[in-house]
Design a protein around this motif. Structure first.
Motif, PDB file in Angstrom:
ATOM      1  N   UNK A  18       0.829  -1.213   0.000  1.00 60.54           N
ATOM      2  CA  UNK A  18       0.000   0.000   0.000  1.00 60.54           C
ATOM      3  C   UNK A  18       0.859   1.256   0.000  1.00 60.54           C
ATOM      4  N   UNK A  19       1.941   1.251   0.780  1.00 57.20           N
ATOM      5  CA  UNK A  19       2.707   2.479   0.992  1.00 57.20           C
ATOM      6  C   UNK A  19       3.950   2.607   0.111  1.00 57.20           C
ATOM      7  N   UNK A  20       4.355   1.524  -0.543  1.00 55.23           N
ATOM      8  CA  UNK A  20       5.561   1.582  -1.378  1.00 55.23           C
ATOM      9  C   UNK A  20       5.417   2.584  -2.517  1.00 55.23           C
ATOM     10  N   UNK A  78       7.800  10.006  -3.347  1.00 54.11           N
ATOM     11  CA  UNK A  78       7.439   9.999  -4.767  1.00 54.11           C
ATOM     12  C   UNK A  78       6.145  10.772  -4.972  1.00 54.11           C
ATOM     13  N   UNK A  79       5.278  10.706  -3.975  1.00 52.54           N
ATOM     14  CA  UNK A  79       4.016  11.450  -3.989  1.00 52.54           C
ATOM     15  C   UNK A  79       3.512  11.545  -2.558  1.00 52.54           C
ATOM     16  N   UNK A  80       2.532  12.410  -2.357  1.00 57.27           N
ATOM     17  CA  UNK A  80       2.004  12.621  -1.006  1.00 57.27           C
ATOM     18  C   UNK A  80       0.596  12.049  -0.910  1.00 57.27           C
ATOM     19  N   UNK A  81       0.357  11.180   0.046  1.00 58.50           N
ATOM     20  CA  UNK A  81      -1.015  10.689   0.231  1.00 58.50           C
ATOM     21  C   UNK A  81      -1.903  11.797   0.791  1.00 58.50           C
ATOM     22  N   UNK A 117      -7.789   7.048   4.679  1.00 63.15           N
ATOM     23  CA  UNK A 117      -8.068   6.244   5.880  1.00 63.15           C
ATOM     24  C   UNK A 117      -6.865   5.417   6.333  1.00 63.15           C
ATOM     25  N   UNK A 118      -6.029   4.987   5.390  1.00 66.96           N
ATOM     26  CA  UNK A 118      -4.845   4.214   5.764  1.00 66.96           C
ATOM     27  C   UNK A 118      -3.842   5.080   6.526  1.00 66.96           C
TER      28      UNK A 118
END
Length: 291
Positions: free
Chosen positions: A163-165, A183-186, A191-192
């Motif tokens: 999920x986070x890679x 690489x990018x920002x969630x 929710x994760x």
């Protein structure tokens, strides 16, 4: 400006693998292991006192999660001198620096009543902490925020890498070292991410509960450790004084022998009394060399 959370793992005690060398160097393994815990706590206190960091926590090793890791090793500790090596690495695996800090304890420290209850080693940890804080000047607020986000993502990846890679990539710097970057920002509403932050809080609370053990350990060993520091310092200085005296006697002996040889050569054709005096001086020099 965001404040980074710091993990201070228990110090590497710096015990040689060769027990014979440890004995020769005057290292007591059990004492060094106790110092490794005490020094980590001292480093924590010095960093906290500056007020420029977030939570500073001592941990058994580097597996605890934090934004910044201050990793220490004991290079020398004998009551008269202390030297530590500090390596600082952030959560991106970027090394900020590796540097040694040392201190010579003043000869009269232990005899001064005003120093009762004080640890002569404290200034070396304060110096190291200030050096760490000064390195913050090379970062702007956005960079520190990114480090904090990377901490959350790496913590989440330890539970669900797939999920986070996607949010992390590896970059090489100019010197070829690899660092992790975003690489990018969630989304903050992800929710994760919210779940990870909640789990991290529980993880931090667990580490926080351990802090009282390091405090108690350091306080309990304080009095006996202070006595050892004073006694060891006296022994170290006495041994060095004896070595200096022996060296001085040897040097005088060498000079006397050299003078006797020179006198004997210069007075080879003179009367026997002068030669006898030169020989006597040489014998005196040899005696000093053998004492």
């Amino acid at each position: 400006m965001p404040k980074l959370d710091i993990i201070v793992p228990v110090f590497d005690p710096g015990i040689p693998e060769d027990s014979g060398r440890a004995k020769k160097d005057g290292i007591w393994p059990e004492l060094r292991r106790a110092e490794a815990n005490r020094f980590a706590y001292k480093m924590k206190v010095a960093l906290e006192d500056l007020g420029v960091f977030g939570a500073v926590r001592v941990a058994p090793d580097s597996s605890a999660t934090g934004d910044l890791y201050v990793v220490g090793k004991i290079l020398e500790s004998n009551g008269a001198e202390v030297e530590i090596e500090i390596q600082v690495v952030d959560i991106s695996e970027k090394e900020w620096f590796t540097k040694s800090f040392d201190l010579d304890v003043s000869e009269g420290f232990y005899d001064n009543a005003r120093n009762k209850g004080l640890d002569p080693y404290d200034p070396v940890f304060e110096e190291a902490a200030i050096y760490v804080a000064e390195r913050l000047n090379g970062f702007d607020g956005k960079e520190l925020e990114n480090l904090q986000m990377l901490t959350d993502i790496r913590f989440g990846a330890s539970f669900s890498e797939e999920v986070f890679a996607q949010y992390i990539k590896v970059e090489k710097n100019f010197w070829g070292s690899k660092n992790l970057v975003l690489a990018s920002m969630p989304s903050s509403d992800d929710p994760m991410i919210r779940r990870v932050k909640a789990i991290r809080v529980r993880d931090q609370l667990f580490t926080d509960r351990m802090q009282s053990h390091y405090v108690e350990f350091s306080l309990k060993m304080g009095d006996s450790y202070s006595i050892w520091q004073s006694s060891s310092s006296f022994e170290v200085r006495a041994e060095r004084a004896a070595q200096r005296k022996a060296f001085g006697q040897a040097l005088v002996g060498v000079l006397l022998v050299a003078g006797a040889v020179s006198a004997a050569n210069n007075n080879r054709n003179n009367n026997s009394g002068t030669t006898a005096a030169a020989v006597a001086a040489g014998v005196g020099g040899i005696t000093m060399l053998t004492e």
